[in-house]
Enzyme design. Structure first.
Site, short mmCIF file in Angstrom:
data_model
loop_
_atom_site.label_atom_id
_atom_site.label_comp_id
_atom_site.label_asym_id
_atom_site.label_seq_id
_atom_site.Cartn_x
_atom_site.Cartn_y
_atom_site.Cartn_z
N ARG A 104 30.38 40.12 31.89
CA ARG A 104 31.66 39.73 32.52
C ARG A 104 31.81 38.22 32.34
O ARG A 104 30.98 37.46 32.86
CB ARG A 104 31.66 40.11 34.00
CG ARG A 104 32.83 39.54 34.78
CD ARG A 104 32.98 40.12 36.18
NE ARG A 104 33.53 41.45 36.14
CZ ARG A 104 34.12 42.05 37.20
NH1 ARG A 104 34.22 41.43 38.35
NH2 ARG A 104 34.60 43.27 37.07
N HIS A 131 40.01 44.42 30.59
CA HIS A 131 39.06 45.09 31.49
C HIS A 131 39.04 46.58 31.12
O HIS A 131 39.54 47.44 31.85
CB HIS A 131 39.50 44.89 32.95
CG HIS A 131 38.46 45.21 33.97
ND1 HIS A 131 37.17 45.60 33.64
CD2 HIS A 131 38.50 45.19 35.33
CE1 HIS A 131 36.48 45.80 34.76
NE2 HIS A 131 37.27 45.57 35.79
N GLN A 134 37.73 49.53 33.46
CA GLN A 134 38.62 49.84 34.57
C GLN A 134 39.74 50.79 34.12
O GLN A 134 40.02 51.79 34.78
CB GLN A 134 39.23 48.53 35.11
CG GLN A 134 40.22 48.74 36.23
CD GLN A 134 39.57 49.24 37.50
OE1 GLN A 134 38.62 48.64 37.98
NE2 GLN A 134 40.06 50.33 38.06
N ASP A 211 47.89 44.87 40.78
CA ASP A 211 46.64 44.10 40.78
C ASP A 211 46.93 42.74 41.42
O ASP A 211 48.10 42.39 41.68
CB ASP A 211 46.14 43.95 39.33
CG ASP A 211 44.83 43.17 39.22
OD1 ASP A 211 44.07 43.13 40.21
OD2 ASP A 211 44.57 42.58 38.15
N CYS A 251 43.18 48.41 40.96
CA CYS A 251 41.80 48.33 40.50
C CYS A 251 40.85 47.84 41.58
O CYS A 251 39.65 48.07 41.53
CB CYS A 251 41.73 47.43 39.27
SG CYS A 251 42.38 45.78 39.55
N ARG A 279 34.65 54.82 38.74
CA ARG A 279 34.00 53.78 37.91
C ARG A 279 32.57 54.22 37.60
O ARG A 279 32.07 54.04 36.50
CB ARG A 279 33.97 52.42 38.65
CG ARG A 279 35.32 51.77 38.89
CD ARG A 279 36.00 51.30 37.59
NE ARG A 279 35.20 50.34 36.85
CZ ARG A 279 35.14 49.04 37.12
NH1 ARG A 279 35.85 48.53 38.08
NH2 ARG A 279 34.39 48.23 36.38
N1 CP Z 1 37.80 46.50 39.84
C1 CP Z 1 36.72 45.74 39.63
O1 CP Z 1 36.33 45.50 38.49
O2 CP Z 1 36.13 45.30 40.76
P1 CP Z 1 34.98 44.19 40.84
O3 CP Z 1 35.60 42.89 40.43
O4 CP Z 1 34.54 44.20 42.26
O5 CP Z 1 33.88 44.58 39.91
N1 NVA Z 2 42.83 40.75 37.39
C1 NVA Z 2 41.70 40.77 38.27
C2 NVA Z 2 40.96 42.06 38.15
C3 NVA Z 2 39.80 42.22 39.10
C4 NVA Z 2 39.04 43.49 38.90
C5 NVA Z 2 40.80 39.60 37.98
O1 NVA Z 2 40.57 39.32 36.80
O2 NVA Z 2 40.35 38.94 38.90
#
Ligand code: CP
Ligand code: NVA
Length: 295
Positions: A104, A131, A134, A211, A251, A279
């Protein structure tokens, strides 16, 4: 040859359904108490996270355990992959020890660079751009609820961010009809027909999806974004323009009172925790297929 999961764009429709079929099987087995810990017995993944996470971290770690393997988690705080040594050298080290990398990052380029060099699968666990895990999960959840993806109408309301970008890739592969409503200046990466009218987006839709208005890394813009996005909130009034049985997805993490109100996220229309549960099952399928070279 090893395969990565960087973007849904790189998966064929057939591969997407292969993931969904295995996810459904693993979910059923898990619920029946049947163990499937032979699938990745003795395998290990490295998880490198530049940003916080609840769902992604928990589900990958728990998933590896349930498949018989092990995950080593490293949270980089105030540090990016490539700061201490080159991204390429990180890849050349990790491939000697582990069977896969879940990563990540802020920069999407770091993930593609890791994948280019590492001779083990690299899985994108969120970048500023995409992502994929997701949205694969979200599509699997829709398939469970609606029995099909082709022709399902999804209204994405909010920021043209990593989630929205991955939705574009997912819809293109599966025949989902995606409508995007976002404020001017906050459009996704790809040229698409965008509407600035929420009513138009939600009319006749099967799914309403939203989101965060400010994603991880955009905290300093939060106040300004809260003003720009105010009209894009998913609330009871907006839902009154939609099909009564419309499903609401997010999400997570949700910012209650900002992009979505309590009364909507806590209503029977919302399926956000089914998404969160899935997930685990979808990522177990991804791990199993990639680490066993079956995709
Ligand atoms: N939706 C999601 O990826 O959540 P986190 O950021 O908690 O991993
Ligand atoms: N768009 C959000 C998604 C979190 C799962 C972010 O990048 O923070």
């Amino acid at each position: 040859m090893k395969k990565d999961l960087i973007s849904i764009k790189n998966l064929s429709k057939q591969e997407i359904y292969k993931i969904f079929n295995l996810a459904a099987q693993l979910k059923k087995e898990q619920r029946q108490g049947k163990r499937h810990n032979h699938l990745l017995a003795g395998k290990t993944i490295a998880m490198l996270f530049e940003k916080p996470s609840l769902r992604t971290r928990m589900t990958f770690e728990v998933g590896m355990y349930q498949l018989g393997g092990h995950a080593v988690y490293e949270r980089l705080i105030g540090e990016k992959i490539g700061d201490r040594e080159s991204v390429q050298d990180v890849a050349r080290n990790l491939e000697r020890w582990v069977d896969g990398i879940v990563v990540r990052t802020f920069s999407h380029q770091n993930v593609t660079d890791l994948a280019k060099v590492a001779n083990i699968p690299v899985i994108n666990a969120l970048t500023d751009m995409l992502h994929p895990c997701q949205i694969l999960t979200d599509m699997f959840t829709i398939l469970e609820k609606k029995g099909r993806l082709e022709g399902i109408k999804v209204a994405y309301i909010g920021d043209g961010n990593n989630i929205c970008n991955s939705w574009i890739c997912g819809a293109e592969k599966t025949g989902i009809i995606l409508k995007i409503a976002c404020p001017e200046g906050y459009e996704p990466f790809k040229d698409m027909t965008i509407t600035h009218s929420l009513e138009e987006a939600v009319k006749d839709s099967d799914i309403i999806y939203t989101d965060a208005w400010a994603s991880m890394g955009q905290e300093s813009e939060k106040e300004m974004r809260n003003k720009v996005f105010q009209a894009f909130q998913i609330n009871k009034k907006l839902l009154s323009n939609a099909n009564p049985d419309v499903l609401v997805m997010h999400c997570l993490p949700a910012h209650r009172g900002e992009e979505i109100t309590d009364e909507v996220i806590d209503s029977s229309n919302a399926i956000v925790f089914d998404e969160a549960e899935n997930r685990l099952h979808v990522q177990k399928a991804i791990l199993s297929l990639l680490l066993r070279n079956e995709l």
